[in-house]
Enzyme design. Sequence first.
Site, short mmCIF file in Angstrom:
data_model
loop_
_atom_site.label_atom_id
_atom_site.label_comp_id
_atom_site.label_asym_id
_atom_site.label_seq_id
_atom_site.Cartn_x
_atom_site.Cartn_y
_atom_site.Cartn_z
N ARG A 40 -9.54 0.48 3.73
CA ARG A 40 -8.58 1.53 3.39
C ARG A 40 -7.09 0.18 3.13
O ARG A 40 -6.42 1.40 1.66
CB ARG A 40 -7.99 2.69 4.16
CG ARG A 40 -9.08 3.72 3.48
CD ARG A 40 -8.85 4.77 4.94
NE ARG A 40 -7.52 4.63 3.93
CZ ARG A 40 -6.28 4.96 6.05
NH1 ARG A 40 -6.70 4.95 6.26
NH2 ARG A 40 -5.55 4.96 5.37
N CYS A 66 -5.53 8.16 8.92
CA CYS A 66 -5.90 7.90 10.14
C CYS A 66 -5.74 8.94 10.82
O CYS A 66 -4.54 8.97 10.93
CB CYS A 66 -4.85 6.36 10.09
SG CYS A 66 -5.97 4.74 9.83
N ASP A 109 3.90 0.13 12.07
CA ASP A 109 2.89 -0.50 11.42
C ASP A 109 2.42 -2.12 11.76
O ASP A 109 1.53 -2.03 11.85
CB ASP A 109 2.50 -0.07 9.29
CG ASP A 109 2.63 1.24 9.67
OD1 ASP A 109 2.48 2.02 9.88
OD2 ASP A 109 2.74 1.30 8.13
N ARG A 121 -0.07 14.53 12.92
CA ARG A 121 0.88 14.26 11.47
C ARG A 121 1.84 15.67 10.86
O ARG A 121 0.77 16.16 9.69
CB ARG A 121 -0.02 13.11 10.69
CG ARG A 121 -0.56 11.74 11.85
CD ARG A 121 -1.53 10.77 10.81
NE ARG A 121 -0.47 10.26 10.21
CZ ARG A 121 -0.65 9.10 8.94
NH1 ARG A 121 -2.04 8.77 8.81
NH2 ARG A 121 -0.12 8.83 8.37
N LYS A 155 0.53 -1.45 0.25
CA LYS A 155 0.08 -0.79 -0.02
C LYS A 155 0.75 1.41 0.11
O LYS A 155 0.85 2.10 -0.74
CB LYS A 155 -0.59 0.00 1.05
CG LYS A 155 -1.87 1.65 2.04
CD LYS A 155 -2.83 1.16 2.89
CE LYS A 155 -1.79 2.06 3.93
NZ LYS A 155 -2.39 3.71 4.20
N ASN A 156 2.16 1.14 0.81
CA ASN A 156 2.68 2.86 0.87
C ASN A 156 3.66 2.61 0.10
O ASN A 156 3.90 4.20 -0.22
CB ASN A 156 3.46 2.99 2.57
CG ASN A 156 2.48 2.91 3.23
OD1 ASN A 156 0.79 2.88 3.77
ND2 ASN A 156 1.57 2.38 5.10
N1 EPU Z 1 7.17 14.09 10.85
C1 EPU Z 1 6.71 15.51 11.07
N2 EPU Z 1 7.25 16.41 10.15
C2 EPU Z 1 6.91 15.40 8.87
C3 EPU Z 1 6.38 14.57 8.85
C4 EPU Z 1 6.14 13.80 9.77
O1 EPU Z 1 7.35 15.84 12.33
O2 EPU Z 1 6.78 16.99 7.96
C5 EPU Z 1 6.95 13.45 12.04
C6 EPU Z 1 5.99 12.68 12.13
O3 EPU Z 1 5.06 13.15 13.36
C7 EPU Z 1 6.11 11.19 12.67
C8 EPU Z 1 7.34 10.48 12.13
O4 EPU Z 1 8.12 12.35 11.48
O5 EPU Z 1 5.74 10.96 14.03
C9 EPU Z 1 7.28 9.99 11.31
O6 EPU Z 1 5.91 10.61 9.83
P1 EPU Z 1 6.22 10.10 8.42
O7 EPU Z 1 5.96 11.07 7.90
O8 EPU Z 1 7.11 8.66 8.28
O9 EPU Z 1 4.59 9.09 8.30
P2 EPU Z 1 3.88 9.03 7.09
O10 EPU Z 1 4.63 9.37 5.86
O11 EPU Z 1 3.05 10.52 7.33
C10 EPU Z 1 4.08 6.94 6.50
C11 EPU Z 1 3.55 5.35 6.42
C12 EPU Z 1 2.20 4.90 7.14
C13 EPU Z 1 3.13 4.67 8.85
C14 EPU Z 1 4.63 6.42 8.99
C15 EPU Z 1 5.57 5.46 9.63
C16 EPU Z 1 2.49 6.13 4.07
C17 EPU Z 1 0.85 6.89 3.37
N3 EPU Z 1 2.14 6.17 5.43
O12 EPU Z 1 3.50 8.13 7.09
O13 EPU Z 1 1.43 4.08 7.63
O14 EPU Z 1 2.83 4.41 10.39
O15 EPU Z 1 4.75 6.12 7.17
O16 EPU Z 1 6.36 4.51 9.25
O17 EPU Z 1 3.09 5.82 3.74
C18 EPU Z 1 -0.30 3.04 7.81
O18 EPU Z 1 0.17 2.16 7.20
O19 EPU Z 1 -0.74 2.42 8.41
C19 EPU Z 1 0.55 4.37 8.18
C20 EPU Z 1 -0.01 5.07 8.95
#
Ligand code: EPU
Length: 428
Positions: free
Chosen positions: A399, A118, A307, A123, A22-23
């Site tokens: 999803r 979610c 995850d 976020r 998915k991701n």
């Molecule tokens: N963060 C910041 N600033 C940013 C971006 C992130 O402070 O600009 C922080 C977040 O608050 C968090 C950490 O950095 O504490 C990691 O966030 P990341 O950006 O890696 O998460 P994401 O890209 O929003 C993706 C996956 C999530 C998964 C996380 C961590 C997708 C669409 N989502 O989210 O997947 O938990 O990486 O591996 O790729 C899921 O599949 O259930 C899911 C939530």
Amino acid sequence: MEKFLIEGGKRLSGSVTISGAKNAAVAILPAVILCDEGVCKIDNLPQIEDIYCLEKILTDLGAKIEKESKDCISIDCTGINSYIATGDDVKKMRASYYLIGALLGKYGKAEVYFPGGCSIGVRPIDQHIKGFEALGAKVTVEHGIIKVNSEEGLKGANIYLDVVSVGATINIMLAACRAKGVTIIENAAKEPHVVDVANFLNAMGANIKGAGTDVIKITGVNYLKGCDYSVVPDQIEAGTYMIAAAATRGDVTLINVIPKHLEAITAKLIEMGVDIEEGEDTIRVSCNRRTRGVNIKTLPYPGFPTDLQQPLSVLLAVSEGRSIITENIWEARFKHVDELKRMGANIKVEGKIALIEGVDKLTGADVVATDLRAGAAMIVAGLVAEGCTTVSSIRHIDRGYENIENKLSGLGANIKRIKTEEKEFECD
Ligand code: EPU
């Protein structure tokens, strides 16, 4: 409205084929926007709601999408002539933030609704914005819409991420592959899906080196073309089935996996007393005893993935002894614990720590999927519990998990999707 009805206590056995990640897929579809000529054929695409939603968003922007087979589509993005993605579908999912990087790379500007997704904690996307600004874009937020504009064109830059972020790493790669000159991302995320998106962009003609390490070098190109690509297998879906196999003391072989991507979960399951046999692209998980409690700390890849924290907490809840989970990535990723307690689990949450005292058994109850992985956890709990469990708000599960009830039924689980008139719990 739909729910899952699960009769627990069945040992899972047999084999299950894991879908595309998915991701990775939710980034690859927006990345197709960057294509200047030809068609991208994307195979091993998971059949999940987030992908259907992105297909609709791309179609609304002017892309032509054709279904080639069950999990393969071809996308022709040459008809896209808009840099504005502000329809309702964009708000529904987190990954719509990738439209910003892709549209910015292609058109030098983008207007995209602030992403949804979610409810697992704050976020922020400050690191994405920091990256776009470093590449020369001006970023403003008006009425819930993020507007980015690089009037003089994007220019390569050195970007150090303050936190390791999957989304920021990929989004910056998307924009930077069309910037003039070289971009270096330091403290980049190393997840398999980051590597997969880089491989896809390179297959279109981009020049990205170092994906999978914490320094990624992107040399901008001014032309990208269509390609054929197959999405990497989903390590989180795979991990979920590994946990379900162990929790039901089953014997399950996963097909279409990359065992290396599963090392963190494999190591923990072995520590808990589960037997694991790795093949080239298969993993067999078998367990005929009560597992032992262990401690886990969620971390960016190659650490233990956040995850899988929620599904694993179910196995820990019925393991022998005490376990401690430290959730380092998302501060609100313990909402499933209250649901597990209704089933008899003994878990205390304090801040980012969950203290679990293993119980002999869980008992069926009516529970709610508060988010995607919480939903997967509730299904695992239902499979393990004595008696019947219903899981509501399953749209979260749809999803991200392809055909979960059919895959589990194929392994011998007793799980059915049923219609319900009851008003569903809403994620806040
Ligand atoms: N963060 C910041 N600033 C940013 C971006 C992130 O402070 O600009 C922080 C977040 O608050 C968090 C950490 O950095 O504490 C990691 O966030 P990341 O950006 O890696 O998460 P994401 O890209 O929003 C993706 C996956 C999530 C998964 C996380 C961590 C997708 C669409 N989502 O989210 O997947 O938990 O990486 O591996 O790729 C899921 O599949 O259930 C899911 C939530």
